[in-house]
Design a protein around this motif. Sequence first.
Motif, short mmCIF file in Angstrom:
data_model
loop_
_atom_site.label_atom_id
_atom_site.label_comp_id
_atom_site.label_asym_id
_atom_site.label_seq_id
_atom_site.Cartn_x
_atom_site.Cartn_y
_atom_site.Cartn_z
N UNK A 1 0.99 -1.34 0.08
CA UNK A 1 0.00 0.05 0.07
C UNK A 1 0.93 1.26 -0.17
N UNK A 2 1.91 1.14 0.65
CA UNK A 2 2.81 2.43 1.03
C UNK A 2 3.67 2.66 -0.45
N UNK A 3 3.84 1.73 -1.24
CA UNK A 3 4.42 2.04 -2.35
C UNK A 3 3.64 2.85 -3.42
N UNK A 4 2.52 2.94 -2.99
CA UNK A 4 1.64 3.81 -4.12
C UNK A 4 1.61 5.01 -3.26
N UNK A 5 1.93 5.31 -2.02
CA UNK A 5 2.02 6.59 -1.22
C UNK A 5 3.17 7.35 -1.17
N UNK A 6 3.11 8.76 -1.37
CA UNK A 6 4.54 9.37 -1.41
C UNK A 6 4.10 10.35 -0.08
N UNK A 7 5.14 10.64 1.10
CA UNK A 7 4.93 11.40 2.19
C UNK A 7 6.00 12.23 2.39
N UNK A 8 5.74 13.74 2.57
CA UNK A 8 6.64 14.50 3.03
C UNK A 8 6.20 14.79 4.30
N UNK A 9 7.16 14.45 5.04
CA UNK A 9 6.93 14.75 6.63
C UNK A 9 7.36 15.97 7.03
N UNK A 10 6.89 16.79 8.13
CA UNK A 10 7.32 18.00 8.47
C UNK A 10 8.64 18.56 8.41
N UNK B 1 8.48 6.81 -6.36
CA UNK B 1 7.96 5.64 -6.89
C UNK B 1 6.70 6.02 -7.76
N UNK B 2 6.38 7.21 -8.18
CA UNK B 2 5.34 7.39 -8.79
C UNK B 2 4.21 7.26 -8.24
N UNK B 3 3.83 7.88 -6.99
CA UNK B 3 2.72 7.61 -6.04
C UNK B 3 1.26 7.97 -6.60
N UNK B 4 -0.02 7.24 -6.32
CA UNK B 4 -1.20 7.69 -6.71
C UNK B 4 -1.56 8.58 -5.65
#
Lengths: 111, 262
Positions: free
Chosen positions: B79-88, B157-160
């Motif tokens: 699931x996380x492979x399709x998520x990109x996260x910028x943390x604070x 990873x080109x997230x959705x």
Amino acid sequence: MNIGLEAVTKNDKKAFYLSGEIDMHSSPVLRKELMKLVDRKITPLIVDFGGVSYIDSSGIATFVEVLKSMMEYGGALRLTGIPDSVMEIFRFARLDSVFDIYESVDNAVAC
Amino acid sequence: MEKAIEVKGLVTHYGTREILKNVTFSIPRGMTTVILGGSGSGKSTLLRHIIGLLKPTKGNIFINERDITSLSEIEMIDVRKKMGVLFQGAALLNSLTVSDNVALPVTEHTKLQGSTIDIMVRMKLDLVGLSGSGGLYPSQLSGGMKKRAGIARAMALDPDLLFLDEPSAGLDPVTAAGLDELIVRLKKVFKITIVVVTHELPSIHIIADYAVMLNRGEIVFTGTMDELKMSDDPQIVSFLARRPPDDSLAPGDYLKTITGNS
């Protein structure tokens, strides 16, 4: 891998019809196939995107890599039938000015 | 409206303190949704649940129709492979160059050749306006550049789904405006769903299509930006006008507060 690369000869020039989803799983397979053509120094190398339902950054990077390898022997890479959604990414990444892009295989063959 | 994320009856606690109180809402696909609220409203906690870093006391979170609250850590990897996260704080690894930070998710999760990854990394850095900065270390970057590098890594990873936790925090107004412009362009070109936790009003007006507003762990609003602006809810009006809520007590209640008699 659910990608296809079908070769067709038109006016003594090779065109390859690419189909399927080009993602991080299928890009290594595509790279291997395209690099075989590069090793044979095929020019022009015409690739049609008409059957491509999705291409991610690994797929685009693969074509950049192929182009770079072809430039070493003066080869020409011609891309055709690029869907609007992909063209938008090409424009955003300024790759529309890097690749030779044609509307159709016939146009690419005629040049 | 197609849903990318659906949160149903979410309850969570820090110790015995209830932080999110029966939170229910959905996030539309292909839009930029802002999660709004003042400090301590629970918005960052909510984000940590949506990206699967925290498990709720109760409730469900559906990402692309899959309930992530019941997934194991191993199942969450997909699931996380399709998520990109910028943390604070951008959370870049200080011992790696910017390029290596961006390449890390790709080398970890794919079998792509190093030469292909190098090109992908250069493309991502160009995307966020950091061409030529790949050889720098995070300590050599300004605040705005760190955020951009963090976005490049989140996009690796080109997230959705792209999650941005207070992207403008600590940035000067001009740098923050540049980041807003980048967020707008990412959504337009890549058609991804973007979720931004923020309380920066100038950013909200530029980037957001949809808003979810929290107050003290409860949802007080979900809807389009136009609906938000037209709302006559006093909490929303105060928030948008940057006016502190009226917490003044009646004289009798004030006396009880200072004398300790409840």
